[in-house]
Scaffold this motif. Structure first.
Motif, PDB file in Angstrom:
ATOM      1  N   ALA A  12       0.837  -1.207   0.000  1.00  0.00           N
ATOM      2  CA  ALA A  12       0.000   0.000   0.000  1.00  0.00           C
ATOM      3  C   ALA A  12       0.870   1.255   0.000  1.00  0.00           C
ATOM      4  CB  ALA A  12      -0.943  -0.005   1.192  1.00  0.00           C
ATOM      5  N   ALA A  13       1.969   1.221   0.743  1.00  0.00           N
ATOM      6  CA  ALA A  13       2.885   2.365   0.766  1.00  0.00           C
ATOM      7  C   ALA A  13       3.531   2.553  -0.610  1.00  0.00           C
ATOM      8  CB  ALA A  13       3.948   2.167   1.837  1.00  0.00           C
ATOM      9  N   ARG A  14       3.971   1.462  -1.232  1.00  0.00           N
ATOM     10  CA  ARG A  14       4.584   1.562  -2.563  1.00  0.00           C
ATOM     11  C   ARG A  14       3.605   2.136  -3.591  1.00  0.00           C
ATOM     12  NH1 ARG A  14       7.208  -2.709  -0.476  1.00  0.00           N
ATOM     13  NH2 ARG A  14       5.767  -4.359  -1.088  1.00  0.00           N
ATOM     14  N   ARG A  15       2.337   1.775  -3.461  1.00  0.00           N
ATOM     15  CA  ARG A  15       1.327   2.263  -4.406  1.00  0.00           C
ATOM     16  C   ARG A  15       0.772   3.633  -4.034  1.00  0.00           C
ATOM     17  NH1 ARG A  15      -2.641  -2.930  -5.573  1.00  0.00           N
ATOM     18  NH2 ARG A  15      -1.002  -4.495  -5.831  1.00  0.00           N
ATOM     19  N   GLY A  16       1.108   4.130  -2.852  1.00  0.00           N
ATOM     20  CA  GLY A  16       0.614   5.432  -2.405  1.00  0.00           C
ATOM     21  C   GLY A  16      -0.876   5.444  -2.112  1.00  0.00           C
ATOM     22  N   LEU A  17      -1.399   4.320  -1.594  1.00  0.00           N
ATOM     23  CA  LEU A  17      -2.839   4.203  -1.376  1.00  0.00           C
ATOM     24  C   LEU A  17      -3.327   4.860  -0.090  1.00  0.00           C
ATOM     25  CD1 LEU A  17      -3.396   0.487  -2.464  1.00  0.00           C
ATOM     26  CD2 LEU A  17      -3.855   2.568  -3.772  1.00  0.00           C
ATOM     27  N   VAL A  18      -2.560   4.764   0.986  1.00  0.00           N
ATOM     28  CA  VAL A  18      -3.040   5.249   2.283  1.00  0.00           C
ATOM     29  C   VAL A  18      -2.412   6.598   2.620  1.00  0.00           C
ATOM     30  CG1 VAL A  18      -3.464   2.917   3.144  1.00  0.00           C
ATOM     31  CG2 VAL A  18      -1.311   4.023   3.671  1.00  0.00           C
ATOM     32  N   THR A  19      -3.177   7.411   3.334  1.00  0.00           N
ATOM     33  CA  THR A  19      -2.657   8.704   3.776  1.00  0.00           C
ATOM     34  C   THR A  19      -2.270   8.671   5.254  1.00  0.00           C
ATOM     35  OG1 THR A  19      -4.896   9.486   4.196  1.00  0.00           O
ATOM     36  CG2 THR A  19      -3.923  10.035   2.050  1.00  0.00           C
ATOM     37  N   SER A  20      -2.794   7.681   5.992  1.00  0.00           N
ATOM     38  CA  SER A  20      -2.352   7.500   7.377  1.00  0.00           C
ATOM     39  C   SER A  20      -2.475   6.036   7.751  1.00  0.00           C
ATOM     40  CB  SER A  20      -3.163   8.363   8.355  1.00  0.00           C
ATOM     41  OG  SER A  20      -4.455   7.826   8.577  1.00  0.00           O
ATOM     42  N   ALA A  21      -1.630   5.633   8.683  1.00  0.00           N
ATOM     43  CA  ALA A  21      -1.667   4.263   9.200  1.00  0.00           C
ATOM     44  C   ALA A  21      -1.189   4.294  10.646  1.00  0.00           C
ATOM     45  CB  ALA A  21      -0.769   3.345   8.375  1.00  0.00           C
ATOM     46  N   HIS A  22      -1.868   3.534  11.483  1.00  0.00           N
ATOM     47  CA  HIS A  22      -1.530   3.489  12.909  1.00  0.00           C
ATOM     48  C   HIS A  22      -1.779   2.071  13.394  1.00  0.00           C
ATOM     49  CE1 HIS A  22      -1.519   4.257  17.183  1.00  0.00           C
ATOM     50  NE2 HIS A  22      -1.515   5.569  17.054  1.00  0.00           N
ATOM     51  N   ASP A  23      -0.805   1.491  14.082  1.00  0.00           N
ATOM     52  CA  ASP A  23      -0.995   0.149  14.640  1.00  0.00           C
ATOM     53  C   ASP A  23      -2.035   0.183  15.746  1.00  0.00           C
ATOM     54  OD1 ASP A  23       0.884   1.583  16.368  1.00  0.00           O
ATOM     55  OD2 ASP A  23       1.093  -0.305  17.430  1.00  0.00           O
ATOM     56  N   VAL A  24      -2.725  -0.920  15.921  1.00  0.00           N
ATOM     57  CA  VAL A  24      -3.675  -1.058  17.022  1.00  0.00           C
ATOM     58  C   VAL A  24      -2.968  -1.917  18.062  1.00  0.00           C
ATOM     59  CG1 VAL A  24      -5.948  -1.876  17.754  1.00  0.00           C
ATOM     60  CG2 VAL A  24      -5.649  -0.947  15.450  1.00  0.00           C
ATOM     61  N   LEU A  55      -7.741   6.582   3.915  1.00  0.00           N
ATOM     62  CA  LEU A  55      -7.379   6.700   2.510  1.00  0.00           C
ATOM     63  C   LEU A  55      -8.506   7.368   1.737  1.00  0.00           C
ATOM     64  CD1 LEU A  55      -7.656   3.152   0.906  1.00  0.00           C
ATOM     65  CD2 LEU A  55      -8.397   3.657   3.200  1.00  0.00           C
ATOM     66  N   PRO A  56      -8.160   7.959   0.598  1.00  0.00           N
ATOM     67  CA  PRO A  56      -9.200   8.582  -0.222  1.00  0.00           C
ATOM     68  C   PRO A  56     -10.190   7.537  -0.714  1.00  0.00           C
ATOM     69  CG  PRO A  56      -6.996   9.219  -0.967  1.00  0.00           C
ATOM     70  CD  PRO A  56      -6.826   8.139   0.038  1.00  0.00           C
ATOM     71  N   GLU A  57     -11.423   7.951  -0.886  1.00  0.00           N
ATOM     72  CA  GLU A  57     -12.474   7.043  -1.353  1.00  0.00           C
ATOM     73  C   GLU A  57     -12.075   6.352  -2.651  1.00  0.00           C
ATOM     74  OE1 GLU A  57     -15.551   4.866  -0.666  1.00  0.00           O
ATOM     75  OE2 GLU A  57     -15.212   6.563   0.679  1.00  0.00           O
ATOM     76  N   GLY A  58     -11.385   7.067  -3.516  1.00  0.00           N
ATOM     77  CA  GLY A  58     -10.979   6.509  -4.796  1.00  0.00           C
ATOM     78  C   GLY A  58      -9.955   5.390  -4.704  1.00  0.00           C
ATOM     79  N   ALA A  59      -9.311   5.235  -3.573  1.00  0.00           N
ATOM     80  CA  ALA A  59      -8.303   4.189  -3.388  1.00  0.00           C
ATOM     81  C   ALA A  59      -8.847   2.976  -2.641  1.00  0.00           C
ATOM     82  CB  ALA A  59      -7.102   4.766  -2.628  1.00  0.00           C
ATOM     83  N   VAL A  60     -10.069   3.054  -2.132  1.00  0.00           N
ATOM     84  CA  VAL A  60     -10.612   1.989  -1.288  1.00  0.00           C
ATOM     85  C   VAL A  60     -10.706   0.660  -2.024  1.00  0.00           C
ATOM     86  CG1 VAL A  60     -12.639   1.208   0.018  1.00  0.00           C
ATOM     87  CG2 VAL A  60     -11.810   3.551   0.297  1.00  0.00           C
ATOM     88  N   ALA A  61     -11.257   0.641  -3.218  1.00  0.00           N
ATOM     89  CA  ALA A  61     -11.436  -0.628  -3.944  1.00  0.00           C
ATOM     90  C   ALA A  61     -10.103  -1.328  -4.176  1.00  0.00           C
ATOM     91  CB  ALA A  61     -12.153  -0.389  -5.270  1.00  0.00           C
ATOM     92  N   GLU A  62      -9.091  -0.581  -4.611  1.00  0.00           N
ATOM     93  CA  GLU A  62      -7.768  -1.184  -4.838  1.00  0.00           C
ATOM     94  C   GLU A  62      -7.181  -1.703  -3.533  1.00  0.00           C
ATOM     95  OE1 GLU A  62      -3.373  -0.085  -6.696  1.00  0.00           O
ATOM     96  OE2 GLU A  62      -4.969   1.401  -6.814  1.00  0.00           O
ATOM     97  N   PHE A  63      -7.349  -0.947  -2.452  1.00  0.00           N
ATOM     98  CA  PHE A  63      -6.826  -1.371  -1.159  1.00  0.00           C
ATOM     99  C   PHE A  63      -7.525  -2.644  -0.677  1.00  0.00           C
ATOM    100  CE2 PHE A  63      -6.398  -1.325   3.443  1.00  0.00           C
ATOM    101  CZ  PHE A  63      -5.027  -1.139   3.577  1.00  0.00           C
ATOM    102  N   LEU A  64      -8.845  -2.711  -0.851  1.00  0.00           N
ATOM    103  CA  LEU A  64      -9.589  -3.910  -0.446  1.00  0.00           C
ATOM    104  C   LEU A  64      -9.127  -5.140  -1.227  1.00  0.00           C
ATOM    105  CD1 LEU A  64     -13.209  -2.487  -0.054  1.00  0.00           C
ATOM    106  CD2 LEU A  64     -11.582  -3.067   1.767  1.00  0.00           C
ATOM    107  N   MET A  65      -8.859  -4.978  -2.516  1.00  0.00           N
ATOM    108  CA  MET A  65      -8.359  -6.099  -3.311  1.00  0.00           C
ATOM    109  C   MET A  65      -6.987  -6.543  -2.823  1.00  0.00           C
ATOM    110  SD  MET A  65      -9.678  -5.553  -7.233  1.00  0.00           S
ATOM    111  CE  MET A  65      -8.739  -4.070  -7.501  1.00  0.00           C
ATOM    112  N   LEU A  66      -6.143  -5.598  -2.459  1.00  0.00           N
ATOM    113  CA  LEU A  66      -4.824  -5.918  -1.920  1.00  0.00           C
ATOM    114  C   LEU A  66      -4.957  -6.724  -0.628  1.00  0.00           C
ATOM    115  CD1 LEU A  66      -1.731  -5.565  -1.866  1.00  0.00           C
ATOM    116  CD2 LEU A  66      -2.105  -3.332  -0.810  1.00  0.00           C
TER     117      LEU A  66
END
Length: 170
Positions: free
Chosen positions: A57-69, A114-125
């Motif tokens: 996801a980082a390589r593809r630039g899909l997410v704008t923030s990430a935080h571990d739980v 992540l932006p709405e436009g990136a959700v489908a690609e992220f879900l497939m990943l």
């Protein structure tokens, strides 16, 4: 970035939340000691799958923030993500038990925005790597942390987060 960056972005929870409250911050605060049981289990294949998703996801630039739980569970993760830039969120908790959803410290989990436009690609990943995904809600411009079961103002929540830890919990 660990904090939300733009109102309107989708918030997703990655990984599986299990009933793992033993040894958690919630347990220490609410039960003043140990409830019994085991702390959260480490599931190495789930950790590897999550790491693979996050790296790609980082390589593809899909997410704008990430935080571990981790420490504090999903509730702390969402709040900390909001505190970074002062954005709020509107979320619906997964599962039937709000305590488990908010405070379980199950391993191999993360929250991303992540932006709405990136959700489908992220879900497939995530599907390709076998990482469970739950859509929680969205980032908001309003300084309100809306957990679905309770809302709190951003400043009030930040003040509580920054308050000294009582000696019994420290």
């Amino acid at each position: 970035r660990a904090g939300f960056t733009r109102p309107g972005e989708a918030i997703l929870l990655l990984g599986e939340t299990r009933e793992e409250l033993s040894g958690s911050i919630w347990e220490a605060a609410v039960h003043d000691g140990h409830l019994g049981g085991m702390p959260p289990a480490v599931v190495l294949n789930a950790e590897a799958a999550l790491a693979g998703v996050m790296g790609e996801a980082a390589r593809r630039g899909l997410v704008t923030s990430a935080h571990d739980v981790s420490e504090g569970g999903l509730g702390a993760t969402l709040a900390e993500s909001a505190f970074r830039a002062g954005f709020g969120f509107r979320a619906m908790l997964p599962g039937g038990d709000a305590t488990i959803a908010l405070f379980s410290e199950s391993a191999a989990r993360a929250v991303v925005s992540l932006p709405e436009g990136a959700v489908a690609e992220f879900l497939m990943l995530c599907e390709h790597r076998g990482v469970p995904v739950t859509r929680l809600g969205e980032v908001t411009a309003e300084p309100v942390l809306d957990f679905g079961v309770r809302s709190v103002g951003l400043d009030e929540a930040r003040d509580a987060w920054l308050a000294p830890i009582p000696a019994a919990l420290g």
